[in-house]
Design a protein around this motif. Structure first.
Motif, PDB file in Angstrom:
ATOM      1  N   ARG A   4      54.505  11.116  79.807  1.00  0.00           N
ATOM      2  CA  ARG A   4      55.698  10.775  78.908  1.00  0.00           C
ATOM      3  C   ARG A   4      56.844  10.473  79.775  1.00  0.00           C
ATOM      4  NH1 ARG A   4      57.557  14.993  74.001  1.00  0.00           N
ATOM      5  NH2 ARG A   4      59.100  13.649  73.158  1.00  0.00           N
ATOM      6  N   ARG A   8      59.215   6.636  79.480  1.00  0.00           N
ATOM      7  CA  ARG A   8      60.465   6.683  79.044  1.00  0.00           C
ATOM      8  C   ARG A   8      61.310   5.522  79.314  1.00  0.00           C
ATOM      9  NH1 ARG A   8      62.113  11.364  80.642  1.00  0.00           N
ATOM     10  NH2 ARG A   8      61.100  12.445  78.934  1.00  0.00           N
ATOM     11  N   ASP A  43      56.433   4.496  67.376  1.00  0.00           N
ATOM     12  CA  ASP A  43      55.199   4.935  68.188  1.00  0.00           C
ATOM     13  C   ASP A  43      54.049   4.460  68.346  1.00  0.00           C
ATOM     14  OD1 ASP A  43      57.106   7.165  68.598  1.00  0.00           O
ATOM     15  OD2 ASP A  43      56.422   8.271  66.589  1.00  0.00           O
ATOM     16  N   GLN A  70      52.784  12.035  73.088  1.00  0.00           N
ATOM     17  CA  GLN A  70      53.614  11.209  73.419  1.00  0.00           C
ATOM     18  C   GLN A  70      54.710  11.557  72.312  1.00  0.00           C
ATOM     19  OE1 GLN A  70      53.963  10.023  76.232  1.00  0.00           O
ATOM     20  NE2 GLN A  70      52.110  10.035  77.047  1.00  0.00           N
ATOM     21  N   SER A  71      54.446  11.657  71.072  1.00  0.00           N
ATOM     22  CA  SER A  71      55.518  11.487  70.165  1.00  0.00           C
ATOM     23  C   SER A  71      55.224  12.838  69.141  1.00  0.00           C
ATOM     24  CB  SER A  71      54.956  10.178  69.076  1.00  0.00           C
ATOM     25  OG  SER A  71      54.042  10.090  68.510  1.00  0.00           O
ATOM     26  N   THR A  73      53.147  13.396  67.011  1.00  0.00           N
ATOM     27  CA  THR A  73      52.716  12.960  65.699  1.00  0.00           C
ATOM     28  C   THR A  73      51.050  13.388  65.566  1.00  0.00           C
ATOM     29  OG1 THR A  73      54.116  10.908  65.627  1.00  0.00           O
ATOM     30  CG2 THR A  73      52.292  10.888  64.206  1.00  0.00           C
TER      31      THR A  73
END
Length: 259
Positions: A4, A8, A43, A70-71, A73
């Motif tokens: 991650r 970025r 995303d 990563q998100s 989700t």
């Protein structure tokens, strides 16, 4: 998997060019997003372009894990699978062309005393296609290869083309020969190596950096003994780290070059 932390800076570079609000509008325009859901378009973009080495090679289970990491989700395999559709393709294509149209934003500082007028970096990426797309022959079934040439100083794409998966990189180098200019520097990997192409680059007053295939022999002129073979690998054993050897003018002989 890319961490991650590594992702970025790339994601921020995209958002500095296309805001998240604009990106979400493109998702609505292409009907990738038709109602509010768990999966945000930004995303999905990161998942397809930055998070994995190859989305097509990873299972839905692995992609869901990447998305969660990563998100944050959480999405089922079935839900993610349903998002890979024509609308997703249209959305990703739109973002690509939006970034392409704004490439003038990515201008690197120009050193007036630089040795080269342009630094041209050429490379290719290949991926498999569904087997019914027989017009694109791949190494294993159907496949496609995308050639891309990028100019470092101005941050611009000079050339892009799509070929079948088995297309030769050496032949792709021929496509960009008409655009060569004096003082260009061409950077390519070994797949593009061609003695004829290098001759044409030199004839245009341009330069190149390339590895050489194992079937290449190098000869150095000695005024007393004539042409002598050169072995850079052996010579490298006798120099210190960071030290260089300048051979000057050498003769290059390729014992065999595939058609």
């Amino acid at each position: 998997m890319i961490s991650r932390k590594d992702i970025r800076p790339f994601a921020e570079a995209i958002y500095s060019t296309i805001s998240k609000s604009a990106l979400r509008q493109f998702a609505r325009d292409t009907k990738f997003v038709q109602r509010k859901g768990k999966l945000k378009p930004e995303d999905f973009l990161v998942l397809c372009s930055l998070s994995a080495d190859s989305v097509s090679d990873e299972s839905l289970h692995e992609l869901c894990g990447t998305l969660s990491l990563q998100s944050k989700t959480s999405l089922s395999k079935q839900a993610l699978d349903s998002r890979f559709n024509d609308n997703a393709t249209a959305f990703l294509k739109e973002i690509f062309f939006q970034l392409l149209s704004k490439q003038d934003w990515f201008v690197a500082p120009i050193d007036e005393n630089r040795m080269f007028s342009r630094i041209r970096i050429m490379d290719a990426t290949s991926f498999q296609l569904p087997d019914h797309l027989t017009n694109y022959l791949g190494t294993n079934g159907s496949g496609v290869k995308v050639q891309l040439e990028y100019e470092w100083y101005q941050g611009r794409f000079l050339h892009t083309s799509v070929h079948h998966g088995k297309a030769s990189d050496r032949k792709a180098a021929l496509d960009v020969e008409p655009s060569l200019r004096p003082e260009d520097l061409c950077l390519r990997d070994l797949g593009y190596y061609s003695a004829e192409n290098l001759k044409k680059i030199d004839k245009q007053g341009a330069s190149y950096i390339s590895r050489i295939p194992t079937n290449t022999k190098l000869w150095l002129w000695d005024t007393h003994r004539g042409w002598l073979p050169v072995d850079p690998m052996q010579d490298a054993e006798n120099i210190s780290p960071g030290e260089t050897v300048d051979y000057g003018f050498i003769r290059v002989v390729i014992t065999h070059e595939p058609a």
